[in-house]
Design a protein around this motif. Sequence first.
Motif: not given
Length: 120
Positions: A81-88, A90-96
Amino acid sequence: MPRQLVIKVTAGADAPERCNQAFTVATAALVSGVPVSLWLTGESAWFALPGKAKEFELPEAAPLEDLLNAVLAAGQVTLCTQCAARRGITADDVIPGVRIAGAPTFVEEILHEGAQALVY
């Protein structure tokens, strides 16, 4: 039931051998019938995005995209979660198939009876 392997990979293109080793061990475990949960943290967080694993190159190593797809098909892939947030990211961005979860979920996984945690 075999032990579950929980692998946290902190390295990405900044430490390619360490990064690739984590994905290789995860895939080898799955092929051996071991349940695997692979956590993408730090610089490996980028591999949760479409196309990023395909860009990774390491001579004499299996393509990272193939290894990631194997884990997605037979195991669990989690983006910190934090790693994702620091890099901008979101759940909409990731691979299914990639979930985003934080430290409480990681702790829960590694404390399950029979779990083995590895950090790369």
